[in-house]
Structures are given as structure tokens and as C-alpha cells.
Scaffold this active site. Structure first.
Site, PDB file in Angstrom:
ATOM      1  NE  ARG A  48      35.352  45.857  32.434  1.00  0.00           N
ATOM      2  CZ  ARG A  48      35.546  45.502  31.174  1.00  0.00           C
ATOM      3  NH1 ARG A  48      36.768  45.491  30.667  1.00  0.00           N
ATOM      4  NH2 ARG A  48      34.541  45.174  30.405  1.00  0.00           N
ATOM      5  CD  GLU A  82      40.458  46.052  30.685  1.00  0.00           C
ATOM      6  OE1 GLU A  82      41.569  46.204  31.203  1.00  0.00           O
ATOM      7  OE2 GLU A  82      39.466  45.682  31.335  1.00  0.00           O
ATOM      8  CD  GLU A 141      44.560  37.589  47.142  1.00  0.00           C
ATOM      9  OE1 GLU A 141      43.771  36.989  47.898  1.00  0.00           O
ATOM     10  OE2 GLU A 141      44.872  37.151  46.007  1.00  0.00           O
ATOM     11  CG  HIS A 156      42.347  32.867  42.402  1.00  0.00           C
ATOM     12  ND1 HIS A 156      43.467  33.418  42.949  1.00  0.00           N
ATOM     13  CD2 HIS A 156      42.780  31.754  41.733  1.00  0.00           C
ATOM     14  CE1 HIS A 156      44.532  32.675  42.657  1.00  0.00           C
ATOM     15  NE2 HIS A 156      44.137  31.661  41.911  1.00  0.00           N
TER      16      HIS A 156
HETATM   17  C1  LIG Z   1      43.666  47.988  38.570  1.00  0.00           C
HETATM   18  C2  LIG Z   1      43.454  46.604  38.053  1.00  0.00           C
HETATM   19  C3  LIG Z   1      42.290  46.264  37.408  1.00  0.00           C
HETATM   20  C4  LIG Z   1      42.064  44.961  36.969  1.00  0.00           C
HETATM   21  N1  LIG Z   1      40.889  44.639  36.356  1.00  0.00           N
HETATM   22  C5  LIG Z   1      40.607  43.363  36.062  1.00  0.00           C
HETATM   23  C6  LIG Z   1      39.322  43.011  35.540  1.00  0.00           C
HETATM   24  O1  LIG Z   1      38.466  43.843  35.301  1.00  0.00           O
HETATM   25  N2  LIG Z   1      39.068  41.690  35.311  1.00  0.00           N
HETATM   26  C7  LIG Z   1      40.006  40.722  35.546  1.00  0.00           C
HETATM   27  O2  LIG Z   1      39.725  39.548  35.355  1.00  0.00           O
HETATM   28  N3  LIG Z   1      41.249  41.041  35.987  1.00  0.00           N
HETATM   29  C8  LIG Z   1      41.546  42.332  36.260  1.00  0.00           C
HETATM   30  N4  LIG Z   1      42.785  42.668  36.737  1.00  0.00           N
HETATM   31  C9  LIG Z   1      43.807  41.621  36.881  1.00  0.00           C
HETATM   32  C10 LIG Z   1      43.593  40.824  38.140  1.00  0.00           C
HETATM   33  O3  LIG Z   1      43.463  41.680  39.236  1.00  0.00           O
HETATM   34  C11 LIG Z   1      44.756  39.885  38.356  1.00  0.00           C
HETATM   35  O4  LIG Z   1      44.808  38.945  37.326  1.00  0.00           O
HETATM   36  C12 LIG Z   1      44.710  39.179  39.696  1.00  0.00           C
HETATM   37  O5  LIG Z   1      45.721  38.208  39.751  1.00  0.00           O
HETATM   38  C13 LIG Z   1      43.378  38.543  39.933  1.00  0.00           C
HETATM   39  O6  LIG Z   1      43.316  37.968  41.193  1.00  0.00           O
HETATM   40  P1  LIG Z   1      43.253  36.390  41.346  1.00  0.00           P
HETATM   41  O7  LIG Z   1      44.618  35.907  40.912  1.00  0.00           O
HETATM   42  O8  LIG Z   1      43.008  36.205  42.796  1.00  0.00           O
HETATM   43  O9  LIG Z   1      42.163  35.928  40.478  1.00  0.00           O
HETATM   44  C14 LIG Z   1      43.043  43.978  37.160  1.00  0.00           C
HETATM   45  C15 LIG Z   1      44.246  44.315  37.783  1.00  0.00           C
HETATM   46  C16 LIG Z   1      44.446  45.608  38.236  1.00  0.00           C
HETATM   47  C17 LIG Z   1      45.736  45.955  38.909  1.00  0.00           C
END
Ligand SMILES: Cc1cc2nc3c(=O)[nH]c(=O)nc-3n(C[C@H](O)[C@H](O)[C@H](O)COP(=O)(O)O)c2cc1C
Length: 482
Positions: free
Chosen positions: A166, A274, A225, A184
Site C-alpha cells: 500500500r 486492512e 515478477e 522482498h
Molecule cells: C492489493 C494488495 C495489497 C497489499 N498490501 C500490502 C502492504 O501494504 N504491505 C505489505 O507488506 N504487503 C502487502 N500485500 C501483500 C504482499 O503483496 C505479498 O505478501 C507479496 O508476496 C509481497 O511481495 P514479495 O513476496 O515480493 O515481498 C498486499 C497484497 C495485495 C494483493
């Protein structure tokens, strides 16, 4: 549909009849509340908001993008004619296959792209030019990045990660970034901070929803990605090379902002409604993105993806995709005979995870439960993992709780894992200054105990043959038909 291009995606969705244009809804709460009504429908619409007060016609917001089976199928390039069950079936092992092919679909660098239609630099950057919604009444501000994709580079390996986190609109050129510990992007930010160097970042704020799907699930460490999106689409994502951050800029994106996060620089961010249905902690300091360059298409579209009490914008697709992530992780860890996995939407697709197995040996059920609780797709802010026998449908809470109530004994069958990977937004801990950096997991083994499996009482219920016979004779009387 070219990967990354939202206009191609919109044309395909329009053909399914699942797109509705909403004119005149206000960015302040009206868009958010209308979305909430939409998400509670059996099949939510994709909503394209236009003529938003204070903004010129054409500056639009899309929400509910992948909240139906047809649109999720389309976004994953599996076609629009799937039921939820078909999608779950089609995704078994598929994420691993796509990830394995990602290297063959590295992004293709191009010299030009629609995102270059408008380019602003320095003082000309103005993020308030887009109708970022104020989604929920208790939010701390307007959130421009909800279905976005943040690109960061690992300073040690050069790997480029894409994640959805976010982002609060702080002012014309600053975004508050909320990337939780262990994510990540957060690891990359910490590495740059340790080097005392600014972390270059690129954020795409409107795009083919495939980017948000992949940014929002647990793609393995080291896999890009953007390349993964190329593998799904069967053609590489087109990117421009940024002269500022040297990061790739998705060439067909609607809006791209790029800039830097400086070590130690924070600003108050939040609260925000959230994914589990509660507000996150009151305003707290978070890293800031200083936007130095802004690019957008003509009449750009923001991709909105607001969470809330489930069902919300992404609870449908996050349940399906994260269940597939956990399924593949169990298989990769060598857990045999996994029949199905379901991350329940009511647990925000994280906090209530059910795995069904065909028990093969003593300890098999605990092994499945512990691996599911600790793999990356089940690892963060989990709460309950329930393991059931193969006769239980993990998506049916009535059946799952029947198994818990009747096949488990609390002392024997509940394992606890303490100090597991938690989250600052865990509603149990939001009142603590640091949130729940760690939390506890309960693994409930609701399978028939291995050593009693042959003497465990049989399930009561007429046999399928008997049921078919009496239904054929008297079913009509009950309104059941044949
Ligand atoms: C719409 C949406 C909003 C998200 N917002 C957040 C956020 O604000 N902070 C966060 O840490 N993860 C958030 N997530 C979860 C991460 O996107 C998710 O854990 C993802 O695996 C993170 O990427 P990474 O694995 O490359 O770190 C969100 C997921 C979605 C689908």
C-alpha cells in the site's frame, strides 16, 4: 492481450459483459463504499470510475478487477469460461511451471511506449493529478497505491523484485510506503539503508491486473515478477530503461512513478483498512518514496484494490492463488498425497488455512500442517492451520469444523509454533508500538488419528446407492427432482 496493458485487458473483459462504468462517484469515500457493495455480490462487477469530481473526464479508477472466475481466468490467460473449482484445478502445479519458465520470458527492452505520452520531472511532478480514492472512513489519507507494483533491485545480486504494497499519497511528490518486515522490498530497502545509499524504486500504479496478482502473492525469492508475467502471457513484458533509476519501466503501464527512498527518512502513514477486516495501527512512521519522475498515458487509469472485511477486492483471487502457492510448496517439500489446500477468504487468505490429505503414514498429518504453516505462502501472519482427511472438502467450513469437533482431541492434536513470522497489521497486536513482529500458530490435526484409523467409528449416512434409490422414488416430494 499484451502483458502489462490494461486497455487490452479492459477490451477483453468488456466482451464478457462484466464491466460497468460508474460516472460521478466522488473519490472521497463514495468510490470505496460502492466497491464494498459490489464485493458483497455473488459475482462482483469490474467497476471503472469516470467523471470523478475535481478531475477531468478520462482520469479513471478501476476496481474489482479480478474478483470473478471469468476475470481471474482471463487475467491468468486461462480463458473466461472457468468455474472457481476449474481454476483451482487448473492451477495445481501451474505456478511452479510458470516460475520455472520465467527466465525464458525476461522483459524486452523497447525504445518507446504509451507510458511516455506524458513525462514530468522535478518540480513538475504532481501525484495529486490522479483521483486517488479515500477508500474507508477510518483511513489516514488517500491511497494511490493499492493495486500497484513496486520494483526494487537487490543491491547484492541485481535481482529485481515486484511487490504490491500500500502507498499513501502524502503530497505532490511523496508516497508513504508500507512494506512489512520480511517482504522482498523491505529486505531491499534494509540492504540499501545498511549501505547508507538511497534505494531506487519504480512504481506502476495502473496496469494489466496480472501485475497486481503476481505482486500480491509469494513469488519465489530471485524470480522477477515481470518475467513471470511474461511466462503466463507467453510473451515478454515490454520495458523502457529508466535514465534515472536504471530500473525497468513497464512501457504499456498507465502511470509510472520513479524515485528514491532515503535511509532513515520516514513520515507518518496510516491507518488503513486492512485485508483481515480491521484498521491497521494508528498513524506510524514509514519509509517515504520521493518521486522524481512521473510518466503516464493519455487519460490514465489507476488500478484500485482496496481491502476490508472479506470479501474485499482481492480476497477471491488471493485465496485461489495463495492456496496454489501452498499446494506447490507442500509438493516441493515432499509431502505426499495432498488432495487440496484452501486459504479461506474469511481469514484474509492468510489466517485460516486448511489442507486435506490422504494419510499414508504416522506423522503425515503433522508434517503437512507444519510445512503449510511455515512455507512462504502460509508463513506470514498465519494463525490456524487445520489438516483434514480426504473425505472433507477444505473449502466447506461446516465440514472442516465437523472434523475438528469430532476427529481431534485438543491436548493430543493441537501443536503450537511460537514466535513465528508475524505482522505489524495483525489485529491482535496493533496496539503495540511494533505490532506483532512474531505471533503464534496453532496446527490442528483434525484427521482420524493414525493409530485408530481402522477402528475409528464409521461415518453415519446412507450409502450413495440407497440415497439414489429413495431419491428416484420420493425426491420430487421434497422438491429435489431426479
Ligand atoms: C492489493 C494488495 C495489497 C497489499 N498490501 C500490502 C502492504 O501494504 N504491505 C505489505 O507488506 N504487503 C502487502 N500485500 C501483500 C504482499 O503483496 C505479498 O505478501 C507479496 O508476496 C509481497 O511481495 P514479495 O513476496 O515480493 O515481498 C498486499 C497484497 C495485495 C494483493
Amino acid at each position: 492481450m499484451r502483458p502489462g496493458d490494461l486497455r487490452d485487458w479492459l477490451a477483453a473483459v468488456e466482451a464478457t459483459g462484466e464491466l460497468r462504468t460508474v460516472r460521478g462517484a466522488h473519490w472521497h469515500l463514495e468510490i470505496g463504499a460502492l466497491c464494498e457493495l459490489d464485493y458483497r455480490l455473488p459475482t462482483p462487477w469490474a467497476l471503472l470510475f469516470d467523471d470523478i469530481p475535481d478531475y477531468p473526464r478520462g482520469r479513471r479508477v478501476l476496481a474489482g478487477a479480478a474478483a470473478s472466475p471469468a476475470r481471474l481466468g482471463l487475467t491468468l490467460r486461462l480463458g473466461p469460461d472457468h468455474s472457481t473449482l476449474d481454476l483451482i484445478q487448473a492451477l495445481r502445479g501451474q505456478l511452479t511451471r510458470w516460475a520455472a519458465r520465467a527466465a525464458e520470458f525476461a522483459p524486452r527492452e523497447v525504445a518507446d511506449g504509451p507510458v511516455l505520452e506524458h513525462v514530468y520531472e522535478g518540480d513538475a511532478v504532481d501525484l495529486t493529478a490522479f483521483p486517488a480514492p479515500f477508500w474507508h472512513e477510518g483511513d489516514g489519507g488517500r491511497y494511490i497505491g493499492t493495486g500497484g507494483l513496486l520494483l526494487t533491485r537487490d543491491p547484492e545480486t541485481g535481482w529485481i523484485n515486484g511487490g504490491t504494497y500500500r502507498m499513501q499519497l502524502l503530497d505532490r511528490n511523496r508516497l508513504g510506503l508500507f512494506a512489512l518486515t520480511g517482504k522482498h522490498a523491505r529486505i531491499h530497502l534494509d540492504k540499501y539503508a545498511a549501505l547508507q545509499e538511497p534505494c531506487p524504486v519504480v512504481v506502476s500504479l495502473g496496469h494489466d491486473p496480472l501485475f497486481a496478482l503476481l505482486g500480491g502473492i509469494e513469488v519465489p525469492y530471485g524470480v522477477s515478477e515481470l518475467a513471470y508475467a511474461g511466462a503466463i502471457a507467453g510473451e515478454p513484458v515490454e520495458v523502457l530503461r529508466s535514465p534515472l533509476t536504471r530500473l525497468p519501466l513497464p512501457a504499456r503501464a498507465e502511470i509510472v512513478a520513479e524515485g528514491f527512498v532515503y535511509p532513515g527518512d520516514t513520515a507518518p502513514e496510516g491507518p488503513y483498512g486492512e485485508f483481515h477486516g480491521y484498521y491497521s495501527a494508528a498513524e506510524a512512521p514509514q519509509p517515504v518514496i520521493h518521486v522524481k519522475r512521473l510518466l503516464h498515458r493519455r487519460d490514465p487509469i489507476l488500478l484500485g484494490s482496496p481491502p476490508g472485511r472479506p470479501p474485499h477486492d482481492y480476497s477471491y483471487w488471493a485465496s485461489i492463488l495463495r492456496s496454489a502457492v501452498v499446494f506447490d510448496a507442500l509438493v516441493e517439500a515432499g509431502v505426499p498425497d495432498v488432495r487440496a489446500v484452501w486459504q479461506h477468504p474469511c481469514g484474509g487468505a492468510r489466517m485460516l488455512l486448511v489442507v486435506s490429505i490422504r494419510q499414508r503414514y504416522p506423522g503425515h498429518a503433522r508434517q503437512a500442517g507444519h510445512v503449510a504453516a511455515q512455507c512462504r505462502g502460509g508463513g506470514q501472519v498465519g494463525r490456524y492451520v487445520i489438516v483434514v482427511d480426504e473425505d472433507i472438502d477444505p473449502t466447506d467450513l461446516e465440514q472442516v469444523m465437523w472434523a475438528v469437533a469430532t476427529r481431534s482431541d485438543p491436548v493430543r492434536d493441537i501443536d503450537l509454533i511460537r514466535r513465528a513470522w508475524g505482522s505489524q497489521v495483525d489485529p491482535q497486536f496493533v496496539t503495540l508500538p511494533e505490532g506483532g513482529l512474531t505471533n503464534t500458530r496453532a496446527i490442528i490435526d483434525a484427521c482420524r488419528p493414525w493409530e485408530f484409523r481402522d477402528v475409528f467409528p464409521p461415518v453415519v449416512g446412507a450409502s450413495p446407492e440407497l440415497l439414489a434409490r429413495v431419491r428416484a422414488r420420493w425426491g420430487a416430494l421434497l422438491g429435489l427432482g431426479q
